[in-house]
Structure formats: structure tokens, C-alpha cells
Design a protein around this motif. Structure first.
Motif, PDB file in Angstrom:
ATOM      1  N   LEU A  65       4.733  -8.521 -14.437  1.00 29.29           N
ATOM      2  CA  LEU A  65       3.397  -9.027 -14.105  1.00 29.29           C
ATOM      3  C   LEU A  65       2.703  -8.167 -13.060  1.00 29.29           C
ATOM      4  CD1 LEU A  65       3.935 -12.905 -13.930  1.00 29.29           C
ATOM      5  CD2 LEU A  65       2.761 -11.617 -15.725  1.00 29.29           C
ATOM      6  N   VAL A  66       3.460  -7.722 -12.071  1.00 29.24           N
ATOM      7  CA  VAL A  66       2.857  -6.960 -10.963  1.00 29.24           C
ATOM      8  C   VAL A  66       3.660  -5.683 -10.709  1.00 29.24           C
ATOM      9  CG1 VAL A  66       1.688  -8.888  -9.818  1.00 29.24           C
ATOM     10  CG2 VAL A  66       4.113  -8.485  -9.372  1.00 29.24           C
ATOM     11  N   PRO A  67       3.658  -4.753 -11.649  1.00 28.17           N
ATOM     12  CA  PRO A  67       4.485  -3.547 -11.523  1.00 28.17           C
ATOM     13  C   PRO A  67       4.133  -2.670 -10.333  1.00 28.17           C
ATOM     14  CG  PRO A  67       2.909  -3.322 -13.323  1.00 28.17           C
ATOM     15  CD  PRO A  67       2.858  -4.751 -12.889  1.00 28.17           C
ATOM     16  N   SER A  68       2.919  -2.831  -9.815  1.00 30.67           N
ATOM     17  CA  SER A  68       2.499  -1.986  -8.694  1.00 30.67           C
ATOM     18  C   SER A  68       2.912  -2.544  -7.338  1.00 30.67           C
ATOM     19  CB  SER A  68       0.974  -1.816  -8.713  1.00 30.67           C
ATOM     20  OG  SER A  68       0.320  -3.073  -8.557  1.00 30.67           O
ATOM     21  N   VAL A  69       3.510  -3.746  -7.345  1.00 28.34           N
ATOM     22  CA  VAL A  69       3.863  -4.415  -6.092  1.00 28.34           C
ATOM     23  C   VAL A  69       5.379  -4.398  -5.904  1.00 28.34           C
ATOM     24  CG1 VAL A  69       3.726  -6.576  -4.784  1.00 28.34           C
ATOM     25  CG2 VAL A  69       1.858  -5.918  -6.322  1.00 28.34           C
ATOM     26  N   ASP A  70       5.815  -4.143  -4.695  1.00 29.52           N
ATOM     27  CA  ASP A  70       7.239  -4.193  -4.395  1.00 29.52           C
ATOM     28  C   ASP A  70       7.763  -5.588  -4.722  1.00 29.52           C
ATOM     29  OD1 ASP A  70       9.640  -2.943  -2.754  1.00 29.52           O
ATOM     30  OD2 ASP A  70       9.374  -5.010  -2.063  1.00 29.52           O
ATOM     31  N   ARG A  71       8.816  -5.644  -5.526  1.00 29.81           N
ATOM     32  CA  ARG A  71       9.299  -6.938  -6.004  1.00 29.81           C
ATOM     33  C   ARG A  71       9.765  -7.840  -4.870  1.00 29.81           C
ATOM     34  NH1 ARG A  71      14.161  -9.021  -7.301  1.00 29.81           N
ATOM     35  NH2 ARG A  71      15.248  -7.010  -7.183  1.00 29.81           N
TER      36      ARG A  71
END
Length: 225
Positions: A65-71
Motif C-alpha cells: 500500500l505504501v511502498p515509499s514509506v519505511d514499514r
């Protein structure tokens, strides 16, 4: 009254529950939180995006869902958001758990979500006392991901160690992958229509219609009959 499901429930030595949308109304309470958390990182997430990946292990859901955000950062923010919004149980959940506990049925949870999130939610739902801590399995404790049959290997072995064979286990879930995992272990399965899958979806996957119930409220008459 569905006689076949009634027989399975009454004679089960152990019941394994999926968690999201089976015991807790996760779609209703958690989808808005995922969208809200993504907004904190200036990422637009829609319900259609969540629907497309719903049911995968939680870490994979986040990275998709948010590949650009650190998990790790996202999960931390999501956890903080969860604290402000208590979950709700699916209809009839407490009544079913009380019935099973009263007849001495062993209970477990097998979820694709993180174990700590499940533990937090069942505590807030007031149903934690129905489950032994060691019988709550999050995605970290599983040997595969749904629909891999290995998902149930550890829970099934744990019950076997207590003298409960797979022929005495019933799995309950809202998803097709839940059914496939149970089928891959020769474990009986009951479907509840509290998630995304329809009765027709389950029948198309090979489950007989008499093993599909709308929700747990519809089986309450079994408790007193």
C-alpha cells in the motif's frame, strides 16, 4: 438451523478462528485507519487499494500500500492510530465463544496480522480470556502464508499434543484462503459471510453451501436446543 454446522460445532474438540472479519469487524474499523495513517506520510490510499490486498500478511500489506514509506515507521504510526479507535466484534462472537468455552472446546486464533495487534484487539474486545496466549498465532509464528496449508501446521500439532486429532478440529473463517488452508490439512471448515467473500465464492471454491453461515448470530439457536 443448519444441522451440519451445529453437529461440527457441538462435537469439535478444538476450533481455530481466523481473526480479521471473523472475530473482529476489521474492514469497518481498520480500513479508515490505514487511510488515515497513510495521509500522515502524504500517501493516498483508497478502499479499492486495500480491498485488492486484504488478507495478505500485514507487513506485506503495508509495503504494497505504501511502498515509499519505511514499514517500521508506518506500523508504529498505525499502532498509535489504533489506540484511539477501539475495534468491534462481529455479531454473535461473544455468545459463540461462551458456548464453546462452556463445553470445554479448545480455542485458537490464526491470523495473517501481526500477533501483537491481534493480542491488543482481543483484549480491547474483552475476549482475551477465551484463548491461551500460546494459542494465538500471528503471521510471525506461521510456517507459510495463506493459502499455504503449512499455516495450520503448528496449531494442529499443538492440539495433537493435547490429544485432539485433526478430525476433531473445526476451522472458521471469512475468506477463501482460510478455507483452502483448512482443506489442505483435512480440517473441517465453516465459512462466515462477514468479510469480502460471498456464499457463491465459497461454493465455487468447493465448499458445500450447508457449511456457509451469514454470521455467528445465526447459530445462536443451537446454544439452547
Amino acid at each position: 438451523m443448519n444441522a451440519r454446522v451445529a453437529h461440527l460445532i457441538r462435537h469439535a474438540g478444538a476450533v481455530i478462528f481466523d481473526f480479521d472479519d471473523t472475530l473482529a469487524e476489521t474492514m469497518r474499523s481498520r480500513w479508515p485507519l490505514l487511510i488515515k495513517t497513510a495521509e500522515q506520510f502524504d500517501v493516498d490510499v483508497t478502499e479499492d487499494m486495500i480491498r485488492a490486498v486484504w488478507g495478505v500478511p500485514f507487513p506485506e500489506l503495508v509495503t504494497t500500500l505504501v511502498p515509499s514509506v519505511d514499514r517500521v515507521l508506518f506500523e508504529s504510526a498505525y499502532l498509535q492510530t489504533m489506540h484511539s479507535t477501539p475495534p468491534t466484534s462481529t455479531p454473535g462472537t461473544r455468545e459463540l465463544l461462551e458456548f464453546l468455552a462452556a463445553q470445554g472446546t479448545e480455542l485458537a486464533i490464526v491470523s495473517s496480522s501481526r500477533r501483537d495487534l491481534v493480542v491488543m484487539d482481543i483484549a480491547r474486545l474483552g475476549i482475551a480470556d477465551f484463548f491461551r496466549p500460546e494459542d494465538i498465532f500471528g503471521t510471525e509464528q506461521l510456517l507459510g502464508r495463506k493459502p499455504d496449508p503449512r499455516v495450520l501446521r503448528r496449531p494442529v500439532q499443538r492440539f495433537a499434543d493435547r490429544g485432539i486429532g485433526r478430525e476433531a478440529i473445526v476451522s472458521i473463517g471469512d475468506g477463501i484462503n482460510d478455507y483452502r488452508v483448512a482443506s489442505g490439512n483435512d480440517v473441517a471448515f465453516v465459512a462466515v459471510l462477514t468479510g469480502l467473500a460471498s456464499a457463491e465464492d465459497f461454493v465455487a471454491a468447493g465448499l458445500t453451501r450447508d457449511l456457509v453461515v451469514p454470521n455467528f448470530v445465526t447459530i445462536q439457536p443451537w446454544f439452547s436446543s
